[in-house]
Design a protein around this motif. Sequence first.
Motif, PDB file in Angstrom:
ATOM      1  N   PHE A 100      32.921  31.626  27.761  1.00  0.00           N
ATOM      2  CA  PHE A 100      33.303  31.347  29.142  1.00  0.00           C
ATOM      3  C   PHE A 100      32.113  31.501  30.090  1.00  0.00           C
ATOM      4  CE2 PHE A 100      37.566  32.853  27.498  1.00  0.00           C
ATOM      5  CZ  PHE A 100      38.105  31.578  27.433  1.00  0.00           C
ATOM      6  N   MET A 101      31.328  32.549  29.878  1.00  0.00           N
ATOM      7  CA  MET A 101      30.163  32.760  30.742  1.00  0.00           C
ATOM      8  C   MET A 101      29.156  31.633  30.563  1.00  0.00           C
ATOM      9  SD  MET A 101      29.365  36.834  30.762  1.00  0.00           S
ATOM     10  CE  MET A 101      30.640  38.041  30.408  1.00  0.00           C
ATOM     11  N   GLY A 102      28.933  31.231  29.321  1.00  0.00           N
ATOM     12  CA  GLY A 102      27.987  30.149  29.058  1.00  0.00           C
ATOM     13  C   GLY A 102      28.474  28.821  29.607  1.00  0.00           C
ATOM     14  N   ASN A 103      29.780  28.580  29.522  1.00  0.00           N
ATOM     15  CA  ASN A 103      30.343  27.302  29.952  1.00  0.00           C
ATOM     16  C   ASN A 103      30.460  27.201  31.462  1.00  0.00           C
ATOM     17  OD1 ASN A 103      33.255  25.596  30.327  1.00  0.00           O
ATOM     18  ND2 ASN A 103      31.713  24.691  28.985  1.00  0.00           N
ATOM     19  N   ALA A 104      30.958  28.268  32.115  1.00  0.00           N
ATOM     20  CA  ALA A 104      31.234  28.214  33.556  1.00  0.00           C
ATOM     21  C   ALA A 104      30.066  28.685  34.414  1.00  0.00           C
ATOM     22  CB  ALA A 104      32.474  29.055  33.875  1.00  0.00           C
ATOM     23  N   SER A 105      29.112  29.389  33.813  1.00  0.00           N
ATOM     24  CA  SER A 105      27.954  29.931  34.542  1.00  0.00           C
ATOM     25  C   SER A 105      28.346  30.659  35.830  1.00  0.00           C
ATOM     26  CB  SER A 105      26.966  28.805  34.893  1.00  0.00           C
ATOM     27  OG  SER A 105      26.561  28.120  33.737  1.00  0.00           O
ATOM     28  N   PRO A 106      29.219  31.666  35.733  1.00  0.00           N
ATOM     29  CA  PRO A 106      29.577  32.417  36.952  1.00  0.00           C
ATOM     30  C   PRO A 106      28.383  33.222  37.461  1.00  0.00           C
ATOM     31  CG  PRO A 106      30.438  33.539  35.007  1.00  0.00           C
ATOM     32  CD  PRO A 106      29.854  32.243  34.525  1.00  0.00           C
ATOM     33  N   VAL A 107      28.342  33.446  38.774  1.00  0.00           N
ATOM     34  CA  VAL A 107      27.272  34.282  39.325  1.00  0.00           C
ATOM     35  C   VAL A 107      27.675  35.754  39.288  1.00  0.00           C
ATOM     36  CG1 VAL A 107      26.296  32.504  40.805  1.00  0.00           C
ATOM     37  CG2 VAL A 107      28.108  33.957  41.686  1.00  0.00           C
ATOM     38  N   ILE A 108      28.993  35.985  39.258  1.00  0.00           N
ATOM     39  CA  ILE A 108      29.517  37.359  39.236  1.00  0.00           C
ATOM     40  C   ILE A 108      30.649  37.423  38.216  1.00  0.00           C
ATOM     41  CG2 ILE A 108      30.728  39.161  40.582  1.00  0.00           C
ATOM     42  CD1 ILE A 108      29.328  37.991  43.093  1.00  0.00           C
ATOM     43  N   PHE A 109      30.681  38.508  37.456  1.00  0.00           N
ATOM     44  CA  PHE A 109      31.776  38.752  36.510  1.00  0.00           C
ATOM     45  C   PHE A 109      32.399  40.094  36.876  1.00  0.00           C
ATOM     46  CE2 PHE A 109      34.224  39.582  32.820  1.00  0.00           C
ATOM     47  CZ  PHE A 109      34.368  38.391  32.114  1.00  0.00           C
ATOM     48  N   VAL A 110      33.711  40.107  37.093  1.00  0.00           N
ATOM     49  CA  VAL A 110      34.421  41.358  37.406  1.00  0.00           C
ATOM     50  C   VAL A 110      35.264  41.729  36.202  1.00  0.00           C
ATOM     51  CG1 VAL A 110      35.916  42.559  39.036  1.00  0.00           C
ATOM     52  CG2 VAL A 110      34.534  40.622  39.829  1.00  0.00           C
ATOM     53  N   CYS A 111      35.055  42.937  35.673  1.00  0.00           N
ATOM     54  CA  CYS A 111      35.739  43.342  34.441  1.00  0.00           C
ATOM     55  C   CYS A 111      36.414  44.706  34.601  1.00  0.00           C
ATOM     56  CB  CYS A 111      34.753  43.376  33.273  1.00  0.00           C
ATOM     57  SG  CYS A 111      33.525  44.707  33.370  1.00  0.00           S
ATOM     58  N   GLN A 112      37.151  45.097  33.570  1.00  0.00           N
ATOM     59  CA  GLN A 112      37.770  46.423  33.543  1.00  0.00           C
ATOM     60  C   GLN A 112      36.671  47.479  33.406  1.00  0.00           C
ATOM     61  OE1 GLN A 112      39.580  44.739  30.137  1.00  0.00           O
ATOM     62  NE2 GLN A 112      41.647  45.290  30.767  1.00  0.00           N
ATOM     63  N   PRO A 113      36.828  48.623  34.071  1.00  0.00           N
ATOM     64  CA  PRO A 113      35.768  49.646  34.022  1.00  0.00           C
ATOM     65  C   PRO A 113      35.377  50.068  32.605  1.00  0.00           C
ATOM     66  CG  PRO A 113      37.309  50.160  35.784  1.00  0.00           C
ATOM     67  CD  PRO A 113      37.898  48.991  35.043  1.00  0.00           C
ATOM     68  N   HIS A 114      36.345  50.185  31.708  1.00  0.00           N
ATOM     69  CA  HIS A 114      36.020  50.683  30.369  1.00  0.00           C
ATOM     70  C   HIS A 114      35.239  49.664  29.527  1.00  0.00           C
ATOM     71  CE1 HIS A 114      39.779  48.484  29.335  1.00  0.00           C
ATOM     72  NE2 HIS A 114      39.219  48.362  28.145  1.00  0.00           N
ATOM     73  N   ARG A 115      35.158  48.427  30.009  1.00  0.00           N
ATOM     74  CA  ARG A 115      34.414  47.405  29.255  1.00  0.00           C
ATOM     75  C   ARG A 115      33.086  47.045  29.921  1.00  0.00           C
ATOM     76  NH1 ARG A 115      37.947  42.452  27.085  1.00  0.00           N
ATOM     77  NH2 ARG A 115      36.099  42.273  25.767  1.00  0.00           N
ATOM     78  N   ALA A 116      32.700  47.822  30.923  1.00  0.00           N
ATOM     79  CA  ALA A 116      31.520  47.477  31.731  1.00  0.00           C
ATOM     80  C   ALA A 116      30.259  47.304  30.876  1.00  0.00           C
ATOM     81  CB  ALA A 116      31.292  48.548  32.793  1.00  0.00           C
TER      82      ALA A 116
END
Length: 505
Positions: free
Chosen positions: A96-112
Motif C-alpha cells: 500500500f505504501m509503495g502503491n499510494a506513496s502517502p506522505v504520512i502514515f498513521v498507525c497503532q502505537p504498538h506497531r510504530a
Amino acid sequence: MTNSLFMRIRSRFPADLSSVLIETPTGKTYSYGDADTYSAKIAGLLTERGAKKGDRVAVQVDKSPEALFLYLGCIRAGLVYLPLNTAYQAGELAYFMGNASPVIFVCQPHRAEEVKAIADAQGVKHVLTLGMEADGSLIDDMAPQAEDFPAVECADDDLAAILYTSGTTGKPKGAMMTQMNLWSNASTLEKLWGFERNDTLLHALPIFHTHGLFIACHCVMLSGSKMFFLPKFDRDQVMALLPRSTVMMGVPTFYVRLLSGGDFTADVSANMRLFISGSAPLLPETFTAFVQRTGKTLLERYGMTEMGMATSNPLDDERIVHTVGPALPDVDVRVCDEEGNVLGTDEIGVLEARGPNVFAGYWQMPEKTAEEFRSDGFFITGDIAMIDAKGYVHIVGRAKDLVISGGFNIYPKEIETLIDKMDGVVESAVIGVQHPDFGEAVVAVIVPEQKDTLSEDEVIGSIKSQLANFKVPKRVFFVNELPRNAMGKVQKNILREDYKALFTK
C-alpha cells in the motif's frame, strides 16, 4: 463558502455545536464542536508536516472518535484519506505504501517501530500514532495547533479518499473516490433513509470501510444527529444501547447474533425506526425471523467499495426479501450480457451502474479502469443480477463465483438457497473446483447446526430432486464456520484454494 466535501459536511453541523455527535460505551461524549476543533488541529498538524492538497495520508488505527476526527482533518486540509484494515500485515502495508506513496502514515502505537521500518523503506516521510484511548503522537503533536483551520478549496472531481478493494484476485486495487462521489451518496442516503436531528445511530461497524465510515458517519453528520460509537460489535453492549437508539446499520452476522438470544425482543427494539443490512447477502431465514421477533423489517441495500450505495429497499414502501431494492434516485442501474447488450426484465446478467457516486477509476491502473467501464460511463460491477418488473434488483452472485461445469453456467446462489432451507443447516457456500472432465465441478461447503446431523448423501439427494443434474454438487463438506473478511463477506477464494486439489489425478 468552498464546496469541498468537508465544508459541505460542516455546513450541516447543528447551530449549537455543543450538541452530542458521539457517545462511547463508557458514556463519554464528544460534541460537534469537538469534531470541528479536533479536525482543525489535525489539519494544521498534517499541513505542518508537509502534506499538501492531493497528498495521501494512510491510516491503520483502531476505531475511536479521534480516528473519525482524523478523517475530517484530512479532508479539511484537502488531503486524500486512505483507510486500511487493521488486520493487514507488514507485506501488505509495504504494498500500500509503495502503491499510494502517502506522505504520512498513521498507525497503532504498538506497531510504530514495525511500521516506521516499512515506511522508511518505502519513502514515506512521517509516521504518527493514534491509540484507542486518545493516545499517541498524533494527539500529542496536535495539541499546540490552532483551533481553526480554513478548509482547503477543492473541486468536485478532486480526490477525497482512496479505498483499496479486498483483492480476491491479484493485488488490491485503489478505488479513487472524489469529493462529489462521497457527497452525492451521503446526501442521497440521508434523505432516502429519513435521518433527522433526533435520530441516534447504533454504530458497531469498523470505520476503515465504506459502510462504517462514509455511509454511517456521513448520514449522522449530515442530519446533525448522534451515534453510539462501539469499538466493535459486542452483543451485550448492543442490547444495552438498543432501547436508546433509533437506527442501526450492520452486516447480516450482527442480526444473526442478536436473534441468537431470547432477550432480543420487540420490547427491546421498540424505539428503533430502522435496521439496515448490507455488505453481505441476507439469508431469507434471517429476514423472516427478524420480522417475527421484532415486528420490524430489515432494509437491505446494495453497494460496493467503488461506488458506495447504488440501490436500496425503500423506507416507506415494500421491502422485498432477497432483493436490494431499486436504484437510488440519482443512480442508473441495468443488467447486461458480457458484450454489454442490455437485458430485459427478469433476465440474468452482469449488473452495471452509473451515477455521481461511481468512482473515478483505480489508482495508477488506467488499463484496469478502462476494462471496468462501458463507453457510456456505466461501471461493470461484476455482480450477477436481475431486475424485476418493479425495478427491484436481485443479486444472484458474483461473476467471479460463476461456476462453468460441462459448458453450463451455474449460479451458486441458486444452490445455496436450497441448501440453506434444509433442516440442520446454518449456512452454506457453493464453489467451483477444477475438474478433469467437467472443467469445474460444483462443491458445497456447509455449516451444520450440530455435528453429524447431516450427511453428504442426504444433501446431494435433496438437491438432485430439485435441480438439474449439472447443478448438483459432486461433493459436500461440513465445517464449523465459513471464512469471512472484516465486513462479514464469505471469502470463496479461500474455499476454492482449500479444495482446489479435490479432483486432480
